[in-house]
Structure formats: structure tokens, C-alpha cells
Write a protein that holds these residues in place. Structure first.
Motif, short mmCIF file in Angstrom:
data_model
loop_
_atom_site.label_atom_id
_atom_site.label_comp_id
_atom_site.label_asym_id
_atom_site.label_seq_id
_atom_site.Cartn_x
_atom_site.Cartn_y
_atom_site.Cartn_z
N SER A 70 0.82 -1.19 0.00
CA SER A 70 0.00 0.00 0.00
C SER A 70 0.87 1.26 0.00
O SER A 70 0.46 2.28 -0.55
N ILE A 71 2.05 1.18 0.60
CA ILE A 71 2.93 2.35 0.62
C ILE A 71 3.41 2.69 -0.78
O ILE A 71 3.43 3.86 -1.17
N THR A 72 3.78 1.67 -1.55
CA THR A 72 4.23 1.95 -2.92
C THR A 72 3.09 2.45 -3.78
O THR A 72 3.30 3.28 -4.67
N THR A 73 1.87 1.99 -3.52
CA THR A 73 0.70 2.52 -4.26
C THR A 73 0.51 4.00 -3.94
O THR A 73 0.30 4.80 -4.86
N GLU A 74 0.60 4.36 -2.67
CA GLU A 74 0.47 5.78 -2.31
C GLU A 74 1.59 6.60 -2.95
O GLU A 74 1.37 7.72 -3.39
N ARG A 75 2.77 6.04 -2.98
CA ARG A 75 3.91 6.76 -3.58
C ARG A 75 3.70 6.96 -5.08
O ARG A 75 3.99 8.03 -5.61
N LEU A 76 3.20 5.93 -5.75
CA LEU A 76 2.91 6.07 -7.18
C LEU A 76 1.81 7.10 -7.41
O LEU A 76 1.88 7.88 -8.36
N HIS A 77 0.81 7.10 -6.55
CA HIS A 77 -0.24 8.11 -6.68
C HIS A 77 0.33 9.51 -6.45
O HIS A 77 -0.09 10.46 -7.12
N ASP A 78 1.28 9.64 -5.54
CA ASP A 78 1.93 10.92 -5.33
C ASP A 78 2.69 11.36 -6.59
O ASP A 78 2.81 12.54 -6.86
N ARG A 79 3.18 10.40 -7.35
CA ARG A 79 3.87 10.70 -8.62
C ARG A 79 2.88 10.81 -9.78
O ARG A 79 3.28 10.90 -10.93
N ASP A 80 1.57 10.76 -9.50
CA ASP A 80 0.49 10.84 -10.49
C ASP A 80 0.52 9.65 -11.45
O ASP A 80 0.33 9.79 -12.65
#
Length: 87
Positions: free
Chosen positions: A1-11
């Protein structure tokens, strides 16, 4: 879930996890299978192994090193911007 949030932060969509995790794993296993197929198999092994390595490095840089998009993006507001609440 952390990497998903990080990817969302990168749009970026969480589907990029397939490119950064699953594809290098499949390429690595395929590269292992081609190792014993003669000289052509050896060349294919190195091509697949280098491609898997390049995707892994790209994922590391994309998820772990680059800044998020500035301001609001498709997945919500910038989490680093402090907003003043009324009251």
C-alpha cells in the motif's frame, strides 16, 4: 500500500507495480530458462536479465528517489502542502 500511495503521489496508477515488480520477476525466470539453450540462449539470457535489471532500477528511482508532482494531481491534493483550516 505504501508503494501505491507513492505512485499516486507521482500521479501514476498502481498498475505500474506490475511493470516494476512482476515483469522483472517473469523476465528473470525466463532468463534462467534460456541459460542452457546454447549460444543464442546465452545472448537471450543476458538481454532478458539486463531488461529485468533496468526495470528494477527504474522502479527504484521512480518510487524511492523522485519527488511527487507539485500541487494537486489525479489522485488528490499534494500531501506536503499544509492547508489552514478555518476556525
Amino acid at each position: 500500500s505504501i508503494t501505491t500511495e507513492r505512485l499516486h503521489d507521482r500521479d501514476k496508477s498502481a498498475w505500474w507495480l506490475v511493470v516494476f515488480y512482476l515483469v522483472p520477476g517473469v523476465l528473470g525466470q525466463t532468463a534462467k530458462g534460456t541459460w542452457f539453450a546454447g549460444s543464442a540462449g546465452t545472448v537471450l539470457h543476458y538481454i532478458l536479465a539486463l531488461t529485468a535489471f533496468a526495470l528494477t532500477i527504474w522502479g527504484f528511482v521512480e518510487i524511492g528517489c523522485l519527488r511527487g508532482t507539485a500541487g494537486r494531481n489525479t489522485y488528490g491534493p499534494d500531501p506536503l502542502v499544509w492547508t489552514k483550516r478555518p476556525g
